[in-house]
Design an enzyme around this catalytic site. Structure first.
Site, mmCIF file in Angstrom:
data_model
loop_
_atom_site.group_PDB
_atom_site.id
_atom_site.type_symbol
_atom_site.label_atom_id
_atom_site.label_comp_id
_atom_site.label_asym_id
_atom_site.label_seq_id
_atom_site.Cartn_x
_atom_site.Cartn_y
_atom_site.Cartn_z
ATOM 1 N N SER A 72 0.868 -1.170 0.000
ATOM 2 C CA SER A 72 0.000 0.000 0.000
ATOM 3 C C SER A 72 0.910 1.227 0.000
ATOM 4 N N CYS A 120 -7.259 -0.522 7.146
ATOM 5 C CA CYS A 120 -6.123 -1.108 6.441
ATOM 6 C C CYS A 120 -5.301 -1.992 7.367
ATOM 7 N N ASP A 148 -8.560 -1.922 2.784
ATOM 8 C CA ASP A 148 -7.348 -2.281 2.063
ATOM 9 C C ASP A 148 -6.651 -3.273 2.984
ATOM 10 N N TRP A 194 -5.011 -7.329 3.898
ATOM 11 C CA TRP A 194 -4.284 -8.507 3.400
ATOM 12 C C TRP A 194 -3.919 -9.387 4.583
HETATM 13 C C1 LIG Z 1 -3.163 -5.326 -1.419
HETATM 14 C C2 LIG Z 1 -2.012 -5.613 -0.522
HETATM 15 C C3 LIG Z 1 -1.370 -4.608 0.140
HETATM 16 C C4 LIG Z 1 -0.302 -4.874 0.987
HETATM 17 N N1 LIG Z 1 0.323 -3.859 1.619
HETATM 18 C C5 LIG Z 1 1.361 -4.115 2.450
HETATM 19 C C6 LIG Z 1 2.023 -3.060 3.141
HETATM 20 O O1 LIG Z 1 1.712 -1.895 2.978
HETATM 21 N N2 LIG Z 1 3.040 -3.405 3.983
HETATM 22 C C7 LIG Z 1 3.427 -4.699 4.174
HETATM 23 O O2 LIG Z 1 4.362 -4.946 4.950
HETATM 24 N N3 LIG Z 1 2.825 -5.713 3.525
HETATM 25 C C8 LIG Z 1 1.810 -5.453 2.666
HETATM 26 N N4 LIG Z 1 1.202 -6.479 1.997
HETATM 27 C C9 LIG Z 1 1.761 -7.845 2.138
HETATM 28 C C10 LIG Z 1 2.900 -8.019 1.118
HETATM 29 O O3 LIG Z 1 2.378 -8.016 -0.177
HETATM 30 C C11 LIG Z 1 3.658 -9.339 1.281
HETATM 31 O O4 LIG Z 1 2.765 -10.386 1.315
HETATM 32 C C12 LIG Z 1 4.502 -9.380 2.515
HETATM 33 O O5 LIG Z 1 5.427 -8.297 2.502
HETATM 34 C C13 LIG Z 1 5.299 -10.680 2.617
HETATM 35 O O6 LIG Z 1 6.047 -10.849 1.448
HETATM 36 P P1 LIG Z 1 7.379 -11.702 1.417
HETATM 37 O O7 LIG Z 1 7.719 -11.970 -0.010
HETATM 38 O O8 LIG Z 1 8.419 -11.045 2.238
HETATM 39 O O9 LIG Z 1 6.972 -13.025 2.142
HETATM 40 P P2 LIG Z 1 6.640 -14.431 1.444
HETATM 41 O O10 LIG Z 1 7.894 -15.065 0.975
HETATM 42 O O11 LIG Z 1 5.568 -14.233 0.457
HETATM 43 O O12 LIG Z 1 6.125 -15.218 2.708
HETATM 44 C C14 LIG Z 1 4.886 -14.872 3.286
HETATM 45 C C15 LIG Z 1 4.254 -16.144 3.810
HETATM 46 O O13 LIG Z 1 4.970 -16.591 4.935
HETATM 47 C C16 LIG Z 1 4.087 -17.177 5.868
HETATM 48 N N5 LIG Z 1 4.257 -16.491 7.160
HETATM 49 C C17 LIG Z 1 4.499 -15.189 7.365
HETATM 50 N N6 LIG Z 1 4.621 -14.918 8.662
HETATM 51 C C18 LIG Z 1 4.466 -16.085 9.288
HETATM 52 C C19 LIG Z 1 4.486 -16.477 10.642
HETATM 53 N N7 LIG Z 1 4.690 -15.603 11.626
HETATM 54 N N8 LIG Z 1 4.280 -17.774 10.925
HETATM 55 C C20 LIG Z 1 4.076 -18.663 9.953
HETATM 56 N N9 LIG Z 1 4.045 -18.342 8.661
HETATM 57 C C21 LIG Z 1 4.235 -17.082 8.328
HETATM 58 C C22 LIG Z 1 2.703 -17.007 5.344
HETATM 59 O O14 LIG Z 1 2.324 -18.202 4.737
HETATM 60 C C23 LIG Z 1 2.834 -15.943 4.302
HETATM 61 O O15 LIG Z 1 1.917 -16.097 3.269
HETATM 62 C C24 LIG Z 1 0.128 -6.207 1.170
HETATM 63 C C25 LIG Z 1 -0.523 -7.238 0.495
HETATM 64 C C26 LIG Z 1 -1.576 -6.958 -0.333
HETATM 65 C C27 LIG Z 1 -2.240 -8.082 -1.037
HETATM 66 N N1 LIG Z 2 0.529 -14.988 9.081
HETATM 67 C C1 LIG Z 2 0.358 -14.629 10.330
HETATM 68 O O1 LIG Z 2 0.281 -15.484 11.182
HETATM 69 C C2 LIG Z 2 0.294 -13.173 10.704
HETATM 70 C C3 LIG Z 2 0.241 -12.757 12.036
HETATM 71 C C4 LIG Z 2 0.193 -11.405 12.307
HETATM 72 C C5 LIG Z 2 0.192 -10.500 11.276
HETATM 73 N N2 LIG Z 2 0.229 -10.927 10.002
HETATM 74 C C6 LIG Z 2 0.195 -10.027 8.905
HETATM 75 O O2 LIG Z 2 1.045 -8.947 9.079
HETATM 76 C C7 LIG Z 2 0.367 -7.759 8.715
HETATM 77 C C8 LIG Z 2 0.802 -6.552 9.513
HETATM 78 O O3 LIG Z 2 1.496 -6.948 10.582
HETATM 79 P P1 LIG Z 2 2.231 -5.891 11.442
HETATM 80 O O4 LIG Z 2 3.511 -6.502 11.822
HETATM 81 O O5 LIG Z 2 2.216 -4.603 10.772
HETATM 82 O O6 LIG Z 2 1.254 -5.789 12.676
HETATM 83 P P2 LIG Z 2 1.612 -6.048 14.176
HETATM 84 O O7 LIG Z 2 2.685 -5.095 14.550
HETATM 85 O O8 LIG Z 2 1.819 -7.491 14.377
HETATM 86 O O9 LIG Z 2 0.262 -5.653 14.860
HETATM 87 C C9 LIG Z 2 -0.114 -4.295 15.043
HETATM 88 C C10 LIG Z 2 -1.018 -4.181 16.248
HETATM 89 O O10 LIG Z 2 -2.262 -4.822 15.988
HETATM 90 C C11 LIG Z 2 -2.571 -5.617 17.132
HETATM 91 N N3 LIG Z 2 -3.555 -6.657 16.846
HETATM 92 C C12 LIG Z 2 -3.399 -8.005 16.827
HETATM 93 N N4 LIG Z 2 -4.562 -8.593 16.588
HETATM 94 C C13 LIG Z 2 -5.484 -7.644 16.450
HETATM 95 C C14 LIG Z 2 -6.897 -7.653 16.205
HETATM 96 N N5 LIG Z 2 -7.557 -8.794 16.033
HETATM 97 N N6 LIG Z 2 -7.520 -6.483 16.139
HETATM 98 C C15 LIG Z 2 -6.871 -5.323 16.294
HETATM 99 N N7 LIG Z 2 -5.565 -5.249 16.550
HETATM 100 C C16 LIG Z 2 -4.874 -6.400 16.622
HETATM 101 C C17 LIG Z 2 -1.258 -6.105 17.608
HETATM 102 O O11 LIG Z 2 -1.329 -6.549 18.932
HETATM 103 P P3 LIG Z 2 -0.627 -7.870 19.501
HETATM 104 O O12 LIG Z 2 0.345 -8.354 18.499
HETATM 105 O O13 LIG Z 2 0.022 -7.415 20.773
HETATM 106 O O14 LIG Z 2 -1.716 -8.836 19.773
HETATM 107 C C18 LIG Z 2 -0.409 -4.857 17.472
HETATM 108 O O15 LIG Z 2 -0.571 -4.016 18.552
HETATM 109 C C19 LIG Z 2 -1.047 -8.027 8.970
HETATM 110 O O16 LIG Z 2 -1.823 -7.369 8.026
HETATM 111 C C20 LIG Z 2 -1.167 -9.502 8.782
HETATM 112 O O17 LIG Z 2 -1.628 -9.768 7.490
HETATM 113 C C21 LIG Z 2 0.290 -12.255 9.691
HETATM 114 C C1 LIG Z 3 -5.789 -16.209 1.463
HETATM 115 O O1 LIG Z 3 -5.128 -17.402 1.286
HETATM 116 C C2 LIG Z 3 -3.753 -17.425 1.608
HETATM 117 C C3 LIG Z 3 -3.120 -18.705 1.170
HETATM 118 O O2 LIG Z 3 -3.531 -19.818 1.890
HETATM 119 C C4 LIG Z 3 -3.611 -17.169 3.078
HETATM 120 O O3 LIG Z 3 -2.248 -17.182 3.466
HETATM 121 C C5 LIG Z 3 -4.219 -15.846 3.385
HETATM 122 O O4 LIG Z 3 -4.216 -15.652 4.754
HETATM 123 C C6 LIG Z 3 -5.633 -15.720 2.839
HETATM 124 N N1 LIG Z 3 -6.083 -14.367 2.928
HETATM 125 C C7 LIG Z 3 -5.691 -13.359 2.179
HETATM 126 C C8 LIG Z 3 -6.374 -12.102 2.506
HETATM 127 O O5 LIG Z 3 -4.831 -13.443 1.296
#
Ligand SMILES: Cc1cc2nc3c(=O)[nH]c(=O)nc-3n(C[C@H](O)[C@H](O)[C@H](O)COP(=O)(O)OP(=O)(O)OC[C@H]3O[C@@H](n4cnc5c(N)ncnc54)[C@H](O)[C@@H]3O)c2cc1C
Ligand SMILES: NC(=O)c1ccc[n+]([C@@H]2O[C@H](COP(=O)([O-])OP(=O)(O)OC[C@H]3O[C@@H](n4cnc5c(N)ncnc54)[C@H](OP(=O)(O)O)[C@@H]3O)[C@@H](O)[C@H]2O)c1
Ligand SMILES: *[C@@H]1O[C@H](CO)[C@@H](O)[C@H](O)[C@H]1NC(C)=O
Ligand SMILES: Cc1cc2nc3c(=O)[nH]c(=O)nc-3n(C[C@H](O)[C@H](O)[C@H](O)COP(=O)(O)O)c2cc1C
Ligand SMILES: *[C@@H]1O[C@H](CO)[C@@H](O)[C@H](O)[C@H]1NC(C)=O
Length: 675
Positions: A455, A627, A672, A674
């Site tokens: 974004s 977002c 917005d 993800w």
């Molecule tokens: C419309 C849109 C807007 C976005 N805007 C932003 C933004 O502004 N800022 C931002 O940081 N990202 C944003 N994202 C997310 C971003 O596109 C990437 O998905 C993100 O940065 C991770 O990419 P990567 O290639 O580093 O990780 P990848 O190599 O793609 O790995 C990500 C995958 O790792 C796994 N994973 C991640 N964390 C964990 C965990 N803690 N435990 C287990 N599995 C995990 C999940 O399966 C996840 O799908 C946006 C996504 C979308 C679709």
């Molecule tokens: N794949 C995963 O398992 C996983 C987990 C987390 C985030 N993400 C992704 O990472 C993106 C952004 O992460 P980030 O690192 O910027 O965020 P972040 O720093 O992990 O979280 C920002 C804040 O949101 C809080 N939060 C957690 N759950 C919430 C809920 N249900 N409602 C409202 N607030 C909540 C967090 O609190 P606490 O952490 O103290 O609870 C923290 O204070 C998210 O959009 C998400 O898609 C993925």
């Molecule tokens: C959609 O599916 C993917 C792949 O399993 C998952 O990691 C993700 O959390 C889901 N949601 C979005 C918003 O992409």
């Protein structure tokens, strides 16, 4: 992604003149010269007008444009269209076309953008024909870029499709409001236009197991097709190679792709418009760590788009093509004992296919693994199935076959061993020591590496030549004790800043969104974005500040932001304070989730201020923006608004749901999100 044959873009050599010029020739030459001079003089002007840009880019290929002619010429009955952004729908389409071979039916895959879709009605000219559509959904239920024209045609220009047989498989993700909207629409609309649905719409959910949804859909679809065609299934899923390996020993190094997305050497001849097939190489001008503490790395990047003619709006997304981790690529090369510098092409065995290669060829294994192939996502079940033949140890082979089977036991094994353990292909090779596939087959089976979206965290009003990104570096430990690193974020983290003499660039393009500040700048704005969800709001705030400078009225602007600790990951704290001081940001509510015993989230603060918020929403036409995390946060926040409408608007739950739905339809509740 069309990796159209490279040669196709090279113009034919000009014919040499024969003998003396006749008078007619001289006239012709003069006219051509005049046109050329005119073109040279006025070319620049034309390129500056955005509407003309599309017209001035060369047509991508010389391939057959008529779908029907092509199908007739090559004896195809089945055409599989895909609407795909990141390649999944395209991959599924390829697999369906490949499946068809098992039944002695010839299928082809088609990008709707490359054909004249108004020819669809002529499918009736081909006996026993079927059109299959694999359609992904994006944004607010929108089509993918390559299906946009097709979608418009369906809505407006479509003709009678009586006699056309079709089926649709939809790809989507249940966490989104408009689940599979595009697939559903195509399915419904084709029927309205008189076409015959020969098999029920398939609903793929990426949030659960898309692969499984697809496999169980096609396991029922094919028997139905066999009945339709009156053919017998050959049973077992046989492993058929789609590409043939060609090793180049004597090749001009200039002809080798070294990471360019599509056109050879396109990276040196940057030409707008820039899109998914032609990304712009933006220099990195800022790369800074945002958080003051904690174990994570949150970063702010600035990409320079000077001279690119790229335009963007606050709220749009920037797509970035990353590069894989060299260490993983080296380990794959090592474990399979291959020379990664070998120059190869993978050539489609189906010579009629528009897709000559799975990725730009000729290239080296190293380039393919670094730039073109997704080597870190968990391998899909079909990959496990196809690779199983290369496991020389019978128990390992059986283990792989089982994971690829549709038995409950097999599904469970795949779920735990691959998905929950986050095993990538390297981990699979490490943990199954007898599995040593030929690297070319592995390259054929790996999906394409896709761009990542961010974004945009800036306003083009303030930064017309720069795009800001706010991102968190992905890194986590798996239950097999491996450290998995996100591809794009770790690559971006290590991007050096371009300075004199040193150039560090990111291949990128813009994806438009619907996430926009209110049309009337005086309407109140409610922004909710914890964590990196703050990104687009930095752009919004810059824009609001700019409006004020221009003397435009700016409405009340409130922010709900959340982070873990005040003195660790409070992103853009100084900037937010500045906006507050300047009166642009009327109110900043920050939830520090981990600074006290009990968690505090943005929705807790929303609840606390409910009276004021409800007044803004219900009587002052406020616009709400959310977002960040789609999985939990966005849903919890939406529930909070339902509660607010029930409590303060005196509504029943169903009315509250309708109320928010209406706000969404009016563009006053935008997300917005993800995960
Ligand atoms: C419309 C849109 C807007 C976005 N805007 C932003 C933004 O502004 N800022 C931002 O940081 N990202 C944003 N994202 C997310 C971003 O596109 C990437 O998905 C993100 O940065 C991770 O990419 P990567 O290639 O580093 O990780 P990848 O190599 O793609 O790995 C990500 C995958 O790792 C796994 N994973 C991640 N964390 C964990 C965990 N803690 N435990 C287990 N599995 C995990 C999940 O399966 C996840 O799908 C946006 C996504 C979308 C679709
Ligand atoms: N794949 C995963 O398992 C996983 C987990 C987390 C985030 N993400 C992704 O990472 C993106 C952004 O992460 P980030 O690192 O910027 O965020 P972040 O720093 O992990 O979280 C920002 C804040 O949101 C809080 N939060 C957690 N759950 C919430 C809920 N249900 N409602 C409202 N607030 C909540 C967090 O609190 P606490 O952490 O103290 O609870 C923290 O204070 C998210 O959009 C998400 O898609 C993925
Ligand atoms: C959609 O599916 C993917 C792949 O399993 C998952 O990691 C993700 O959390 C889901 N949601 C979005 C918003 O992409
Ligand atoms: C930014 C983004 C927006 C999405 N929007 C929707 C949506 O509105 N509805 C839906 O059902 N799925 C949505 N999805 C899920 C995709 O449609 C799904 O992951 C699909 O498998 C992608 O197919 P593709 O790889 O062929 O592009 C979205 C995914 C992303 C990344
Ligand atoms: C469509 O299917 C019907 C039977 O379901 C068949 O009679 C008809 O010939 C098919 N049409 C085409 C163009 O193949």
């Amino acid at each position: 992604m069309a990796d159209s044959d490279v040669d196709a873009t090279i113009p034919e050599p000009l014919m040499e003149g024969e003998g003396l010029l006749s008078t007619l020739d001289i006239i012709l030459v003069s006219i051509i010269a005049a046109v050329l001079i005119y073109w040279i003089m006025f070319r620049k002007k034309v390129e500056e007008i955005p509407e003309f840009k599309k017209l001035t880019t060369p047509a991508p290929t010389t391939q057959e444009k008529s779908l029907i002619e092509k199908m007739k010429k090559t004896g195809r009955n089945i055409v599989v269209f895909y609407g795909s952004q990141t390649g999944t729908a395209e991959e599924f389409s390829n697999r369906l076309a490949k499946d068809a071979q098992r039944y002695g039916i010839k299928g082809m895959v088609a990008d709707p953008e490359e054909y004249d879709m108004s020819e669809l009605s002529r499918l009736t000219e081909i006996d026993n024909s079927i059109a299959i559509f694999c359609m992904a959904t994006y944004g607010e239920g929108d089509p993918t870029d390559n299906a946009q024209e097709f979608n418009e045609w369906l809505q407006e220009g479509a003709t009678d499709l009586e006699g056309v047989n079709f089926t649709v498989f939809a790809l989507g993700n249940k966490t989104y409001e408009h689940f599979n909207a595009m697939g559903k629409y195509v399915d419904k609309r084709l029927e309205e236009l008189g076409a015959t649905r020969i098999f029920d719409l398939g609903m793929g959910d990426d949030d659960a197991n898309l692969e499984e949804d697809f496999v169980s859909w096609k396991e029922q679809f094919w028997p139905a097709v066999c009945e339709h065609f009156g053919v017998e299934a050959t049973g077992e899923e046989s492993s058929i190679r789609q590409y043939e390996l060609e090793v180049h020993t004597d090749i001009n190094m200039d002809k080798i792709f070294t990471g360019e997305i599509s056109r050879l050497k396109s990276f040196e001849t940057q030409r707008s418009p820039f899109d998914t097939k032609n990304p712009f190489l933006a220099p990195v001008t800022v790369n800074r760590k945002l958080n003051k503490g904690g174990s994570r790395h949150l970063m702010h990047l600035e990409l320079d788009i000077t001279g690119s003619k790229i335009r963007y709006e606050a709220g749009d997304h920037v797509a970035v093509y990353p590069t894989n981790d060299a260490a993983i690529v080296n380990q794959i090369g090592h474990i399979l004992d291959v020379d990664l510098e070998t120059i190869i092409s993978l050539n489609n065995l189906d010579e009629e296919s528009n897709k000559k290669h799975p990725f730009p060829c000729p290239t080296t294994y190293r380039t393919a693994l670094m730039h073109y192939l997704d080597i870190t996502s968990p391998p899909r079940t079909n990959v496990m199935y196809e690779l199983a033949q290369y496991a020389s140890d019978p128990p390992e082979q059986e283990h792989m076959r089982k994971m690829a089977s549709s038995s409950p036991e097999g599904k469970g094994l795949y779920q735990s061993w691959v998905l929950e353990s986050h095993r990538n292909i390297l981990a699979v090779l490490q943990d199954l020591p007898s599995l040593r596939p030929p690297i070319d087959h592995l390259c054929e089976l790996m999906p394409r590496l896709h761009p990542r979206y961010y974004s945009i965290a800036s306003s083009s009003k303030v930064h017309p030549n720069s795009i800001h990104i706010c991102a968190v570096v992905v890194e986590y430990q798996t239950n097999t004790k491996r450290i998995n690193k996100g591809v794009a974020t770790n690559w971006l983290k290590n991007k050096l800043v371009t300075d004199n003499g040193h150039k560090s660039t990111v291949p990128m393009y813009i994806r438009k969104s619907q996430f926009r500040l209110p049309f009337k700048s005086g309407s109140p704005v409610i922004m909710i974005g914890p964590g990196t969800g703050i990104a687009p709001f930095m752009g919004f705030l810059q824009e609001q500040a700019w409006f004020r400078e221009q003397g435009r009225e700016v409405g009340e602007t409130v922010l709900y932001y959340g982070c873990r600790h005040k003195n660790e990951d409070f992103l853009y704290q100084e900037e937010l304070e500045q906006f507050q001081k300047a009166g642009v940001l009327t109110q900043a509510n920050v939830a520090f989730s981990r600074d006290q015993e009990q968690k505090v989230y943005v929705q807790n603060l929303l609840k606390k201020n409910k009276e004021h918020l409800w007044k803004l929403i219900d009587t002052e036409n406020a616009h709400i923006y959310i977002c960040g995390d789609a999985r939990n946060m966005a849903r919890d926040v939406q529930n909070t608004f339902y509660d607010m409408a029930e409590e303060l608007g005196g509504m029943m739950h169903s009315q509250a749901v309708q109320y928010i739905k209406k706000l969404m339809a009016k563009g006053r509740y935008s997300q917005d999100v993800w995960s």
